[in-house]
Design a protein around this motif. Sequence first.
Motif, PDB file in Angstrom:
ATOM      1  N   ALA A 140      12.688   4.845   9.165  1.00  0.00           N
ATOM      2  CA  ALA A 140      13.680   5.843   9.557  1.00  0.00           C
ATOM      3  C   ALA A 140      12.959   7.106  10.010  1.00  0.00           C
ATOM      4  N   ALA A 141      13.714   7.993  10.631  1.00  0.00           N
ATOM      5  CA  ALA A 141      13.106   9.207  11.187  1.00  0.00           C
ATOM      6  C   ALA A 141      12.484  10.082  10.106  1.00  0.00           C
ATOM      7  N   ASP A 142      13.036  10.035   8.880  1.00  0.00           N
ATOM      8  CA  ASP A 142      12.525  10.887   7.803  1.00  0.00           C
ATOM      9  C   ASP A 142      11.575  10.146   6.870  1.00  0.00           C
ATOM     10  N   GLN A 143      11.122   8.962   7.264  1.00  0.00           N
ATOM     11  CA  GLN A 143      10.238   8.159   6.416  1.00  0.00           C
ATOM     12  C   GLN A 143       8.795   8.219   6.896  1.00  0.00           C
ATOM     13  N   TRP A 144       7.870   8.220   5.926  1.00  0.00           N
ATOM     14  CA  TRP A 144       6.470   8.007   6.236  1.00  0.00           C
ATOM     15  C   TRP A 144       6.213   6.510   6.187  1.00  0.00           C
ATOM     16  N   GLY A 145       5.052   6.096   6.625  1.00  0.00           N
ATOM     17  CA  GLY A 145       4.708   4.689   6.550  1.00  0.00           C
ATOM     18  C   GLY A 145       4.327   4.278   5.135  1.00  0.00           C
ATOM     19  N   TRP A 146       4.068   2.996   4.986  1.00  0.00           N
ATOM     20  CA  TRP A 146       3.725   2.437   3.672  1.00  0.00           C
ATOM     21  C   TRP A 146       2.210   2.371   3.438  1.00  0.00           C
ATOM     22  N   TYR A 147       1.428   2.591   4.476  1.00  0.00           N
ATOM     23  CA  TYR A 147      -0.020   2.430   4.337  1.00  0.00           C
ATOM     24  C   TYR A 147      -0.720   3.781   4.436  1.00  0.00           C
ATOM     25  N   PRO A 148      -1.583   4.085   3.463  1.00  0.00           N
ATOM     26  CA  PRO A 148      -1.874   3.363   2.215  1.00  0.00           C
ATOM     27  C   PRO A 148      -0.840   3.694   1.140  1.00  0.00           C
ATOM     28  N   SER A 149      -0.956   3.039   0.010  1.00  0.00           N
ATOM     29  CA  SER A 149       0.007   3.236  -1.061  1.00  0.00           C
ATOM     30  C   SER A 149      -0.214   4.570  -1.751  1.00  0.00           C
ATOM     31  N   GLY A 150       0.788   5.440  -1.694  1.00  0.00           N
ATOM     32  CA  GLY A 150       0.677   6.737  -2.345  1.00  0.00           C
ATOM     33  C   GLY A 150       0.673   6.626  -3.864  1.00  0.00           C
ATOM     34  N   HIS A 151       1.499   5.727  -4.409  1.00  0.00           N
ATOM     35  CA  HIS A 151       1.542   5.562  -5.862  1.00  0.00           C
ATOM     36  C   HIS A 151       0.200   5.046  -6.387  1.00  0.00           C
ATOM     37  N   THR A 152      -0.401   4.101  -5.650  1.00  0.00           N
ATOM     38  CA  THR A 152      -1.697   3.571  -6.092  1.00  0.00           C
ATOM     39  C   THR A 152      -2.771   4.639  -6.027  1.00  0.00           C
ATOM     40  N   ALA A 153      -2.800   5.398  -4.942  1.00  0.00           N
ATOM     41  CA  ALA A 153      -3.797   6.460  -4.810  1.00  0.00           C
ATOM     42  C   ALA A 153      -3.597   7.533  -5.874  1.00  0.00           C
ATOM     43  N   THR A 154      -2.347   7.920  -6.119  1.00  0.00           N
ATOM     44  CA  THR A 154      -2.072   8.944  -7.126  1.00  0.00           C
ATOM     45  C   THR A 154      -2.518   8.481  -8.500  1.00  0.00           C
ATOM     46  N   ALA A 155      -2.157   7.251  -8.852  1.00  0.00           N
ATOM     47  CA  ALA A 155      -2.542   6.733 -10.168  1.00  0.00           C
ATOM     48  C   ALA A 155      -4.050   6.631 -10.303  1.00  0.00           C
ATOM     49  N   SER A 156      -4.700   6.050  -9.309  1.00  0.00           N
ATOM     50  CA  SER A 156      -6.141   5.807  -9.407  1.00  0.00           C
ATOM     51  C   SER A 156      -6.925   7.114  -9.468  1.00  0.00           C
ATOM     52  N   ILE A 157      -6.573   8.071  -8.623  1.00  0.00           N
ATOM     53  CA  ILE A 157      -7.302   9.339  -8.609  1.00  0.00           C
ATOM     54  C   ILE A 157      -6.972  10.161  -9.844  1.00  0.00           C
ATOM     55  N   ALA A 158      -5.710  10.209 -10.235  1.00  0.00           N
ATOM     56  CA  ALA A 158      -5.326  11.030 -11.387  1.00  0.00           C
ATOM     57  C   ALA A 158      -5.891  10.469 -12.684  1.00  0.00           C
TER      58      ALA A 158
END
Length: 217
Positions: A113-131
């Motif tokens: 949709a116009a207000d959506q970002w893409g799925w790549y890369p996974s934000g949840h995975t990056a947030t969890a792994s880095i945090a």
Amino acid sequence: MLAVVSWQVAVDGPLLALDTAVRDGVWRTRHAIGSPLLNHLGVALSDLGGGLVAVPVLLACAGPAAWLARRGGRPRWWVPVPVAAAAAVLVPLLVVPAKVWFARPGPYGDPLAADQWGWYPSGHTATASIAYGTAALLLARVLPAAAGRWLGAAAALLCLGVGAGLVWSDFHWLLDVVASWCLAGLLLLGLHRLLPRLLPDRDAGSGRDAGSSPSGS
């Protein structure tokens, strides 16, 4: 691996067939088992990668790490706090532009949709792994070596669980998750090598002084 996966996503390469195979296999397994408990567990694990959970955990771990560093008489004992804050800020700065640039649709295949970002890369995975990875590294720097190893193993298992939950719940393609693991791994490796300089041992300075003295020579 990060470069190869990103290239394949950008050109819609043959490696993306792995994503389709994993998605379909997970769908068949999930419906064959038919366990609401597993499905709820997958969603719960996914939620652990949200910024409202992972970032407060990271910031909460920075406080005890700084306190232990100060108690141990380390120079620059306050370093864990700005390191944690920088890690929290770095995640959206790296992930959001990549999502917008790749603009990859999700596992359901619906157009963005116009207000959506893409799925790549996974934000949840990056947030969890880095945090969680940064929190483990900061605490391991001021705790005994055995405790640090246990923290590292726990953080790794938690990050694997977040990725598995995202794939199980059809929230992300497998390669979205793998790319974020690679990105976080690079950042955490750099932090692991940099931390001894940012947060040196208490006797690091005295050791250098002793080495430069005549008796030390």
